[in-house]
Scaffold this motif. Structure first.
Motif, short mmCIF file in Angstrom:
data_model
loop_
_atom_site.label_atom_id
_atom_site.label_comp_id
_atom_site.label_asym_id
_atom_site.label_seq_id
_atom_site.Cartn_x
_atom_site.Cartn_y
_atom_site.Cartn_z
N THR B 29 10.07 51.75 -74.47
CA THR B 29 11.37 52.29 -74.85
C THR B 29 12.40 52.01 -73.77
OG1 THR B 29 10.21 54.06 -75.99
CG2 THR B 29 12.57 54.33 -75.73
N PHE B 30 11.99 52.21 -72.52
CA PHE B 30 12.91 51.95 -71.41
C PHE B 30 13.32 50.48 -71.39
CE2 PHE B 30 13.70 50.54 -67.07
CZ PHE B 30 14.68 51.42 -66.66
N ASP B 32 13.35 48.41 -73.69
CA ASP B 32 14.13 48.08 -74.88
C ASP B 32 15.58 48.58 -74.74
OD1 ASP B 32 14.37 47.14 -77.50
OD2 ASP B 32 14.22 49.20 -78.27
N GLU B 33 15.70 49.77 -74.18
CA GLU B 33 17.01 50.42 -74.08
C GLU B 33 17.88 49.85 -72.95
OE1 GLU B 33 18.25 53.84 -75.56
OE2 GLU B 33 17.20 52.73 -77.14
#
Lengths: 351, 117
Positions: B29-30, B32-33
């Motif tokens: 998630t990191f 990706d963000e």
């Protein structure tokens, strides 16, 4: 998976627009044994809060659309939502905002990046508070109407007293001591609990609160802490219903070959001093004064003359005509100089 | 390649907090963000879109702090402050420095991610 034996799982709502933080809180709190729902904005949070029960909300301050302040404010203005502790989650450099939230009424705060130990401690402390509030609410709901419970919860406890016009009802089981001695203690407790459950209903239904139970005696108050003009008739109607319910209870007891009980109900109305007595840690709402003494004495008198329901003159005065009362005696009670007029109430519904 | 882009003690605490089963999800998630947040800052800068710039920097600061990416977090914080003060003209090459720092963080995290496949 770490268990949460001390507290049991809490139902937590995480409100966080930042996806990394949201997943982090979701997984971190699940890891601590809680049931977690995570949403990304304030609107979704309020929608969920109105439709499902939660024990704690972990609320981010900085969010687009509806920020943490607005969600917090909305929750605090809602009689039900304000019972849910809200823990603000914020960056270390937003401490000004955190202070504002705590002043507004947020329960606690956590700074990001989160620390496992603090996360556990703060969540469990808030969970403990929520459980106490739930117990308190349950207790209020048991002894009072939801109206009274709302009043008590919203206005909080102040120990100061005031004069109010109210009706006080005392109810006692006749010869309970000999009943208790004639049977098994567990049977006696069961009998008492069934009896109280039965008697509390009509008191609640007529806006009264059960103020205290001493042994088998119930003291109930109508017209306080929330004033209502018709407290006299409400108290009398409650008593009539109590006697009706008891009749049904006794029929069942007879069928099961169990002991039957008779009660005496005494009601007096007038000025009482109402307030919370006790300490800040442990206080009960009660009424004191002459009216209370008279109600208790009238209840005693029901035994002497074998009547189930007696009321004072002050109570009798504003009753609807449909209620048939009969003037009995003027009685000089022990410790009183003035005689008190006592009325009986026809408890059988007219055919 | 230097591990100093990530403070491993912070990372290990994070791993413990979310559990080994979910640290991979969190790293993904990191990763990706963060590029999206940097891209959003790059786009906001010429438009002088102070609010978007500040908000993206704020999120990147917070996310990198959680992973123990102290340098990245500090740089993001400096940019957030400029956004808050409405001084995007002062950004200069700070955003490029931040992008370069992110590359280091990304590399370390990808390697760490590999351990949880």
């Amino acid at each position: 998976m770490t268990s949460n034996k001390m507290h049991g799982p809490g139902r937590l709502l995480v409100v966080e627009d930042n996806k990394v933080n949201r997943i982090l809180l979701l997984r971190g709190l699940e890891q601590q044994g809680h049931v977690v729902t995570a949403v990304e904005n304030g609107k979704q949070a309020l929608k969920l809060l109105h439709s499902q029960p939660f024990d704690i909300v972990l609320l981010d301050i900085e969010m687009p659309e509806m920020n943490g302040f607005q969600v917090l404010e909305t929750c605090l203005q809602d009689t039900h939502l304000r019972e849910i502790p809200i823990i603000m989650t914020s960056a270390m450099d937003e401490l000004d905002s955190v202070v504002k939230c705590i002043e507004m009424g947020a329960e606690d705060y956590l700074t990001k990046p989160l620390n496992t130990v603090l996360l556990r401690a703060r969540v469990n402390a808030s969970l403990e508070k929520k459980r106490l509030r739930d117990q308190q609410r349950k207790l209020f709901d048991t002894v009072a109407t939801s109206e009274v419970a709302e009043e008590l919860i919203s206005k909080g406890f102040s120990l100061g007293g005031k004069h109010v016009d109210a009706s006080v009802m005392f109810t006692d089981i006749r010869s309970f001591t000999s009943i208790a001695e004639s049977q098994d203690p567990s049977e006696t407790m069961e009998l008492l609990n069934t009896y109280f459950t039965l008697m509390f209903e009509p008191i609640k239904d007529h806006g009264g609160i059960v103020n205290q139970i001493v042994g088998d005696e119930i003291m109930a108050i109508f017209g306080a802490p929330i004033p209502r003009v018709d407290h006299r008739e409400q108290a009398v109607f409650a008593a009539i219903e109590m006697l009706e319910l008891l009749k049904g209870f006794n029929q069942e007891q007879a069928l099961r070959n169990r002991v039957q009980i008779q009660i005496g109900v005494g009601i007096a109305s007038g000025r009482v001093i109402a307030g919370y007595t006790g300490t800040q840690q442990r206080a009960i709402f009660t009424c004191i004064g002459d009216t209370v003494n008279v109600a208790s004495r009238i209840q005693d008198h029901t035994k002497i003359i074998g009547q189930p329901l007696l009321i004072s003159e002050n109570t009798q005065q504003s009753l609807p005509t449909a209620l048939h009362t009969e003037l009995l005696d003027s009685i000089v009670f022990k410790g009183k100089s003035q005689p008190v007029s006592v009325y009986s109430v026809k408890t059988e519904p007219a055919d | 390649m230097s591990d100093s882009a990530i403070d491993l003690s912070v990372f290990n605490n994070l791993k413990e907090m979310v559990g080994e089963d979910f640290i991979g999800e969190l790293i993904d998630t990191f990763l990706d963000e963060a590029p999206q947040l940097i891209a959003s800052m790059q786009k906001a800068l010429p438009k002088n879109d102070v609010e978007t710039f500040r908000r993206s920097a704020h999120s990147l600061k917070s996310n990198s702090a959680s992973f123990g990416a102290h340098a990245l977090s500090d740089q993001a914080k400096a940019l957030e402050m400029l956004g808050r003060a409405g001084q995007l003209s002062q950004v200069g090459d700070k955003l490029e420095t931040l992008s370069a720092e992110y590359k280091k963080v990304e590399e370390v995290l990808k390697r760490l991610r590999h351990d949880f496949e």
